[in-house]
Design an enzyme around this catalytic site. Structure first.
Site, PDB file in Angstrom:
ATOM      1  CG  MET A  84     -27.612  43.673  25.699  1.00 55.50           C
ATOM      2  SD  MET A  84     -27.499  45.123  24.614  1.00 55.50           S
ATOM      3  CE  MET A  84     -26.121  46.016  25.356  1.00 55.50           C
ATOM      4  CD  GLU A 132     -29.045  48.768  29.389  1.00 53.18           C
ATOM      5  OE1 GLU A 132     -28.397  48.796  30.452  1.00 53.18           O
ATOM      6  OE2 GLU A 132     -29.925  49.618  29.094  1.00 53.18           O
ATOM      7  CB  SER A 133     -31.511  48.176  31.780  1.00 51.44           C
ATOM      8  OG  SER A 133     -31.782  48.462  33.139  1.00 51.44           O
ATOM      9  CB  ALA A 134     -36.375  48.568  31.752  1.00 50.90           C
ATOM     10  CG  HIS A 140     -27.068  48.899  34.781  1.00 51.40           C
ATOM     11  ND1 HIS A 140     -27.444  47.629  34.409  1.00 51.40           N
ATOM     12  CD2 HIS A 140     -28.143  49.696  34.517  1.00 51.40           C
ATOM     13  CE1 HIS A 140     -28.685  47.655  33.966  1.00 51.40           C
ATOM     14  NE2 HIS A 140     -29.128  48.894  34.008  1.00 51.40           N
TER      15      HIS A 140
END
Length: 507
Positions: free
Chosen positions: A223, A195-197, A401
């Site tokens: 994600m 997720e994210s990074a 987020h």
């Protein structure tokens, strides 16, 4: 206590409700100094989680007590792995091999760890293994962060290892390939989740080495993939390195000085406007920024299946209350090379940054950051993998987020509360990891009920059909109006133009 013999040492594990959890596996060591490739360590597990990697500063809007704990506990020697293995996998290793989930955490490439909030069940693989009825193995791990993990530029290319954090991640996938069979895992059924990074990292592995080297996973869950666009590696990226070296007291002295510096100097230097941090073109492993590599055909073509997702509001948390049209223009100017004035001007027009409009500054900023950092990465990977991908929007309470992480790692026993929506949500992802299809094992005996989730619709459509929208009351299929073709086509064209303008397409 269970003790397993790997080829490089003994590994001890504790057990919880039939799941063996081996923590602080010292998979990687840094014997030759900073900004070099790690290697397997031969030390044995001691049962603790091990220290997290040294983080950068808190991201605006994401301050959290767990990050403060990470800052206090962090060490350079941090490359550890946790394996959550169902007892049946160890008892029946000669029989069926289990699918493997490898989790890559987020945190803007500057924060996070494999056990950042383990007390709350976040990144605790016990719950996922139990929810999978013992039919999957879960791996979590640390990778280097901030300046120690993601410095790049020509000096790093010549004297060190750019994108060290990405190399750490690759080493873990290599460890899974080489050793997971000893834990009852199937190295040919590895799912990369992030997720994210973490999601941006997975995309970077897909385009690494111009797409000709197996990333060592067959399935992926991506994600809210976060990626910047540091195109100018000889200019702005190298200037970023020089500025960091100067703050650390090593101006003009190259990487040798930084390797010899006290770690406190490097930490202090990284806290002072380090700038863009994350996967960066280095001319070797990463040829270009992600969107350009996708456009150039530099991607691995042999993934079996993907789940791609974003939340309802990706950009909002990154827009300050004091943001102005001028500061949003500053965001573009700081992220593009100085020579990219035409591209910046085009985007200023597109997002109405040159003059006030009926749209609020916050709404404009949220849309800009969403498109630039998150959702156009989704459109780009779907350009190549739409026929093998499932698309999701996570929308409960207009989710921002990172909030979908709580649903993915939901642990009813640890939280002492039942959230049926989260249980159904998890079942899609675990079904995908086990079978390659989120529908096969989804929970059908739950309220709100899960629904059939088809693959994403026509990639050439302005809005992507068959997007599974997760809302407070359950699940529905929608046309996704946040991953727009016209918007992402513009971004990809401009990134290609700026890359070509800088002379990098032929490098």
């Amino acid at each position: 206590m269970f003790v397993q013999l790997l080829t490089y040492g003994l590994v001890a594990a504790s057990t919880l409700q039939g799941v063996f959890a081996s923590t602080k596996l010292p998979i990687l060591d840094l014997p030759y100094g900073r900004w070099r490739a790690a290697k397997y360590d031969e030390a044995a597990d001691d049962g603790s989680y091990g220290p997290p990697c040294i983080p950068g500063p808190d991201a605006p809007g994401f301050e959290d007590p767990s990050y403060k704990r990470q800052q206090k506990a962090a060490r350079e020697d941090c490359l550890f792995l946790d394996a959550y293995v169902p007892g049946n996998a160890l008892r029946n290793r000669g029989h069926r091999k289990l699918p493997v989930i490898v989790w890559v955490y987020g945190g803007g490439y500057s924060l996070g760890s494999k056990d950042l909030a383990i007390e709350e069940g976040i990144y605790d693989g016990n719950s996922l293994v139990q929810r999978a009825a013992g039919n999957a193995i879960v791996i979590t791990f640390n990778y280097r962060l901030s300046a120690l993990g993601w410095l790049a530029g020509t000096t790093m290319e010549n004297e060190g290892l750019p994108n060290a954090g990405l190399h750490d991640q690759r080493a873990v996938f290599e460890w899974v390939r080489d050793y997971v069979h000893l834990l009852g895992g199937d190295r040919d059924k590895v799912s990369a989740w992030g997720e994210s990074a973490g999601g941006g990292s997975i995309l970077s592995h897909i385009t690494a080495n111009q797409g000709i080297v197996d990333p060592l996973f067959k399935r992926a869950v991506v994600m809210s993939p976060g990626l910047d666009f540091p195109i100018d590696r000889k200019g702005s990226v190298e200037n970023q390195f020089k500025a960091f070296a100067s703050r650390a007291g090593c101006a003009g002295q190259g990487l040798a000085c930084l390797r010899a510096a006290n770690i406190s100097q490097l930490i202090e230097a990284s806290y002072k406007d380090l700038g863009q941090i994350g996967p960066t073109p280095d001319g070797r492993v990463l040829k270009h920024v992600f969107s350009v590599d996708i456009a150039q055909g530099n991607y691995w073509r042999h993934l079996d299946s993907l789940i791609i997702s974003h939340v309802y509001d990706e950009g909002g948390p990154f827009v300050g209350n004091d943001s102005t049209l001028e500061s949003l223009s500053g965001f573009l100017k700081s992220n593009f090379p100085t020579y990219a004035t035409e591209a910046v001007s085009t985007l200023e027009d597109y997002y109405h940054l040159k003059a006030p409009s009926n749209e609020s500054v916050r709404a404009i900023g949220s849309r800009l950051i969403r498109d630039a950092i998150f959702t156009c990465n989704i459109r780009d990977i779907l350009r190549k993998y739409s026929k093998k991908s499932y698309l999701m929007q996570y929308s409960p309470k207009e989710a921002t987020h990172g909030q979908d992480v709580f649903a993915l790692w939901y642990s009813p026993k640890l939280w002492n509360v039942s959230i049926p929506l989260f249980s159904g949500y998890q079942s899609y992802f675990l079904s995908h990891a086990i079978t390659g299809d989120p529908n096969t094992l989804r929970d059908r005996d739950i309220s709100p009920p899960t629904i059939a989730w088809p693959k994403v619709g026509d990639i050439n459509a302005e809005k992507l059909e068959n997007t599974l929208d997760v809302v407070d009351t359950g699940y529905k299929l929608i046309s996704d109006n946040q991953v727009l073709k016209s918007t992402c086509d513009l971004w990809q064209k401009l990134l290609l133009d700026v890359t070509k303008q800088g002379g990098y397409l032929d490098i």
